[in-house]
Design a protein around this motif. Sequence first.
Motif, PDB file in Angstrom:
ATOM      1  N   ARG A 273      34.824  20.419  70.343  1.00 48.96           N
ATOM      2  CA  ARG A 273      33.572  21.253  70.471  1.00 48.96           C
ATOM      3  C   ARG A 273      32.446  21.370  69.179  1.00 48.96           C
ATOM      4  O   ARG A 273      31.241  21.579  69.533  1.00 48.96           O
ATOM      5  CB  ARG A 273      33.513  22.302  71.102  1.00 48.96           C
ATOM      6  CG  ARG A 273      34.498  22.728  72.339  1.00 48.96           C
ATOM      7  CD  ARG A 273      34.999  24.178  72.837  1.00 48.96           C
ATOM      8  NE  ARG A 273      33.926  24.994  72.874  1.00 48.96           N
ATOM      9  CZ  ARG A 273      34.048  26.512  72.744  1.00 48.96           C
ATOM     10  NH1 ARG A 273      35.269  26.779  72.667  1.00 48.96           N
ATOM     11  NH2 ARG A 273      33.011  27.241  72.737  1.00 48.96           N
ATOM     12  N   GLY A 274      33.308  20.932  68.137  1.00 47.13           N
ATOM     13  CA  GLY A 274      32.220  20.912  67.087  1.00 47.13           C
ATOM     14  C   GLY A 274      31.921  22.382  66.340  1.00 47.13           C
ATOM     15  O   GLY A 274      30.596  22.574  66.171  1.00 47.13           O
ATOM     16  N   LEU A 304      48.273  20.794  55.958  1.00 48.74           N
ATOM     17  CA  LEU A 304      47.587  20.998  57.122  1.00 48.74           C
ATOM     18  C   LEU A 304      46.573  22.169  57.170  1.00 48.74           C
ATOM     19  O   LEU A 304      45.327  21.720  58.011  1.00 48.74           O
ATOM     20  CB  LEU A 304      48.637  21.250  58.388  1.00 48.74           C
ATOM     21  CG  LEU A 304      49.718  20.044  58.497  1.00 48.74           C
ATOM     22  CD1 LEU A 304      50.818  20.428  59.553  1.00 48.74           C
ATOM     23  CD2 LEU A 304      48.955  18.761  58.903  1.00 48.74           C
ATOM     24  N   GLN A 305      46.571  22.927  56.612  1.00 47.42           N
ATOM     25  CA  GLN A 305      45.694  23.887  56.452  1.00 47.42           C
ATOM     26  C   GLN A 305      44.467  23.414  55.917  1.00 47.42           C
ATOM     27  O   GLN A 305      43.313  23.612  56.443  1.00 47.42           O
ATOM     28  CB  GLN A 305      46.070  25.455  55.945  1.00 47.42           C
ATOM     29  CG  GLN A 305      44.871  26.367  55.785  1.00 47.42           C
ATOM     30  CD  GLN A 305      45.541  27.315  54.847  1.00 47.42           C
ATOM     31  OE1 GLN A 305      46.309  27.565  54.432  1.00 47.42           O
ATOM     32  NE2 GLN A 305      44.537  28.455  54.751  1.00 47.42           N
ATOM     33  N   ARG A 306      44.502  22.723  54.824  1.00 50.75           N
ATOM     34  CA  ARG A 306      43.546  22.222  54.269  1.00 50.75           C
ATOM     35  C   ARG A 306      42.875  21.066  55.186  1.00 50.75           C
ATOM     36  O   ARG A 306      41.524  20.930  55.186  1.00 50.75           O
ATOM     37  CB  ARG A 306      43.631  21.561  52.846  1.00 50.75           C
ATOM     38  CG  ARG A 306      43.970  22.575  51.805  1.00 50.75           C
ATOM     39  CD  ARG A 306      44.188  21.936  50.404  1.00 50.75           C
ATOM     40  NE  ARG A 306      44.965  20.937  50.300  1.00 50.75           N
ATOM     41  CZ  ARG A 306      46.381  20.899  50.155  1.00 50.75           C
ATOM     42  NH1 ARG A 306      47.013  22.160  49.667  1.00 50.75           N
ATOM     43  NH2 ARG A 306      47.050  19.768  50.054  1.00 50.75           N
ATOM     44  N   LEU A 307      43.559  20.283  55.375  1.00 56.66           N
ATOM     45  CA  LEU A 307      43.139  18.959  56.451  1.00 56.66           C
ATOM     46  C   LEU A 307      42.092  19.629  57.562  1.00 56.66           C
ATOM     47  O   LEU A 307      41.136  19.356  57.982  1.00 56.66           O
ATOM     48  CB  LEU A 307      44.030  18.283  56.996  1.00 56.66           C
ATOM     49  CG  LEU A 307      44.615  17.285  55.736  1.00 56.66           C
ATOM     50  CD1 LEU A 307      45.863  16.644  56.289  1.00 56.66           C
ATOM     51  CD2 LEU A 307      43.695  16.425  55.212  1.00 56.66           C
ATOM     52  N   ALA A 308      42.835  20.912  58.152  1.00 62.93           N
ATOM     53  CA  ALA A 308      42.230  21.235  59.343  1.00 62.93           C
ATOM     54  C   ALA A 308      40.965  21.904  59.054  1.00 62.93           C
ATOM     55  O   ALA A 308      39.683  21.759  59.791  1.00 62.93           O
ATOM     56  CB  ALA A 308      43.172  22.107  60.228  1.00 62.93           C
ATOM     57  N   GLU A 314      33.434  19.646  58.290  1.00 64.50           N
ATOM     58  CA  GLU A 314      32.640  18.407  58.331  1.00 64.50           C
ATOM     59  C   GLU A 314      32.434  17.794  59.948  1.00 64.50           C
ATOM     60  O   GLU A 314      31.862  16.721  59.777  1.00 64.50           O
ATOM     61  CB  GLU A 314      33.407  17.346  57.458  1.00 64.50           C
ATOM     62  CG  GLU A 314      33.507  17.889  56.027  1.00 64.50           C
ATOM     63  CD  GLU A 314      34.196  17.001  55.146  1.00 64.50           C
ATOM     64  OE1 GLU A 314      34.407  15.769  55.648  1.00 64.50           O
ATOM     65  OE2 GLU A 314      34.189  16.863  53.903  1.00 64.50           O
ATOM     66  N   ARG A 315      32.910  18.479  60.697  1.00 63.89           N
ATOM     67  CA  ARG A 315      33.102  18.513  62.169  1.00 63.89           C
ATOM     68  C   ARG A 315      33.259  16.905  62.575  1.00 63.89           C
ATOM     69  O   ARG A 315      32.531  15.998  63.250  1.00 63.89           O
ATOM     70  CB  ARG A 315      31.389  18.479  62.700  1.00 63.89           C
ATOM     71  CG  ARG A 315      31.032  19.801  62.747  1.00 63.89           C
ATOM     72  CD  ARG A 315      29.476  20.177  63.114  1.00 63.89           C
ATOM     73  NE  ARG A 315      29.259  21.444  63.511  1.00 63.89           N
ATOM     74  CZ  ARG A 315      29.210  22.631  62.565  1.00 63.89           C
ATOM     75  NH1 ARG A 315      29.249  22.200  61.208  1.00 63.89           N
ATOM     76  NH2 ARG A 315      28.786  23.838  63.014  1.00 63.89           N
ATOM     77  N   ARG A 316      34.624  16.600  61.851  1.00 62.58           N
ATOM     78  CA  ARG A 316      34.963  15.364  62.256  1.00 62.58           C
ATOM     79  C   ARG A 316      35.688  15.304  63.725  1.00 62.58           C
ATOM     80  O   ARG A 316      35.881  16.362  64.036  1.00 62.58           O
ATOM     81  CB  ARG A 316      36.195  14.881  61.199  1.00 62.58           C
ATOM     82  CG  ARG A 316      35.670  14.747  59.923  1.00 62.58           C
ATOM     83  CD  ARG A 316      36.898  14.570  58.800  1.00 62.58           C
ATOM     84  NE  ARG A 316      36.443  14.406  57.394  1.00 62.58           N
ATOM     85  CZ  ARG A 316      37.462  14.097  56.463  1.00 62.58           C
ATOM     86  NH1 ARG A 316      38.746  13.777  56.542  1.00 62.58           N
ATOM     87  NH2 ARG A 316      36.972  14.349  55.221  1.00 62.58           N
ATOM     88  N   VAL A 317      35.870  13.875  64.079  1.00 65.37           N
ATOM     89  CA  VAL A 317      36.231  13.776  65.455  1.00 65.37           C
ATOM     90  C   VAL A 317      37.951  14.322  65.510  1.00 65.37           C
ATOM     91  O   VAL A 317      38.561  13.672  64.609  1.00 65.37           O
ATOM     92  CB  VAL A 317      36.150  12.278  65.707  1.00 65.37           C
ATOM     93  CG1 VAL A 317      36.825  12.007  67.214  1.00 65.37           C
ATOM     94  CG2 VAL A 317      34.808  11.992  65.966  1.00 65.37           C
ATOM     95  N   PRO A 318      38.505  14.988  66.351  1.00 64.24           N
ATOM     96  CA  PRO A 318      39.801  15.377  66.542  1.00 64.24           C
ATOM     97  C   PRO A 318      40.406  14.041  66.809  1.00 64.24           C
ATOM     98  O   PRO A 318      40.110  13.261  67.354  1.00 64.24           O
ATOM     99  CB  PRO A 318      39.910  16.050  67.660  1.00 64.24           C
ATOM    100  CG  PRO A 318      38.748  15.906  68.630  1.00 64.24           C
ATOM    101  CD  PRO A 318      37.488  15.667  67.508  1.00 64.24           C
ATOM    102  N   GLY A 319      41.653  14.008  66.073  1.00 62.98           N
ATOM    103  CA  GLY A 319      42.587  13.046  66.147  1.00 62.98           C
ATOM    104  C   GLY A 319      42.319  11.599  65.329  1.00 62.98           C
ATOM    105  O   GLY A 319      42.716  10.555  65.524  1.00 62.98           O
ATOM    106  N   SER A 320      41.220  11.875  64.432  1.00 62.02           N
ATOM    107  CA  SER A 320      40.843  10.625  63.604  1.00 62.02           C
ATOM    108  C   SER A 320      41.455  10.123  62.614  1.00 62.02           C
ATOM    109  O   SER A 320      41.114   9.128  61.892  1.00 62.02           O
ATOM    110  CB  SER A 320      39.261  10.690  63.558  1.00 62.02           C
ATOM    111  OG  SER A 320      39.038  11.963  62.719  1.00 62.02           O
TER     112      SER A 320
END
Length: 337
Positions: A273-274, A304-308, A314-320
């Motif tokens: 949902r961005g 995982l906390q930092r990446l999420a 940065e509103r990246r696409v999930p699963g990318s």
Amino acid sequence: MRYVIIGAGAVGGTIGGRLAQSGHEVVLVARGAHLRALREHGLRLTTPDGTHTHRLPAVDGPEALGELRPDDVLLLAVKTQDSAAALAAWAPRPVTGGGTAAERLPLLCAQNGVESQRLALRLFRHVHGVCVWLPCTYAEPGAVSAAGTPLTGILHLGRFPHGTDDTARRIAADLEASHFEAPVVPDVTRWQYAKLLGNLGNALEAVTGPVADEEAVALYDRVRAEGVAVLDAAGIEYADAEEQRAVRGDKVTLVPLPGAPRGGGSSWQSLARGTGTIEADWLNGEIALLGRLHGVPTPLNDLLQRLADTFARERRVPGSLPVAELLRLAEKAAAQG
């Protein structure tokens, strides 16, 4: 009782819709495009027994309701990162007959993690925790879906930090008449910490996609093992896997819903949902916090906390993020401790 659903997204919308379907009075609290759709078209809830539209009062906050009623139940279903603002807005609202919401009304925290009910207890006298086992999806503004059958979900509830009361039993009866199982338990946090261990995979799914192949499953097992080590070191009890399986059984089986594809979990949905925010600070971050307090390294949950957080910001696409790249980062993090 009237149920005021603070955060009528996937979880709140499903619970509110099911309660309304069984004849209970419900008010939905939402914002933005979702609020506009609820007001114009109603709440569209798709479940295995069909799609139902519920025309319910929808507001953007407590001011629109005026004085609250003595029989109101406040059900908090926003993401934890939005809890403090919601609690501050609702706590001082006057209740007919005297007193405030914080003094008189029951507040249920139907959320992932364990932090919101701590925040709530600073303000509200009557806080109830809810362990939410409810597979559901925010489909689009005004529409949510829940694919579980024969039950829509299982909602353990009890007073926070411990105990039960007649209010919890009355709420449970309403929920059980609305396609839920709602065990009233004196140790609701034990179930919530068990759920927390499962939710540690939410960030993994959000950044790299479904946790399906052997390498991704093995990584999740390592992330969960960090969580178990932390809870054990902190002396925090949690329901074990056998007890959870015994409770769940085949009561909530997922089935395909025409026109309502099941997306990922709550964190994946936030990225899709961005929204710009994600609940990883209260899931993997809870393990990181406890690890620092009790001297237990948690490098994989830290990662995982930092990446999420980065994906959300940065509103990246999930699963990318490719699994191979995540595994490389995980090995590096584990080696550094």
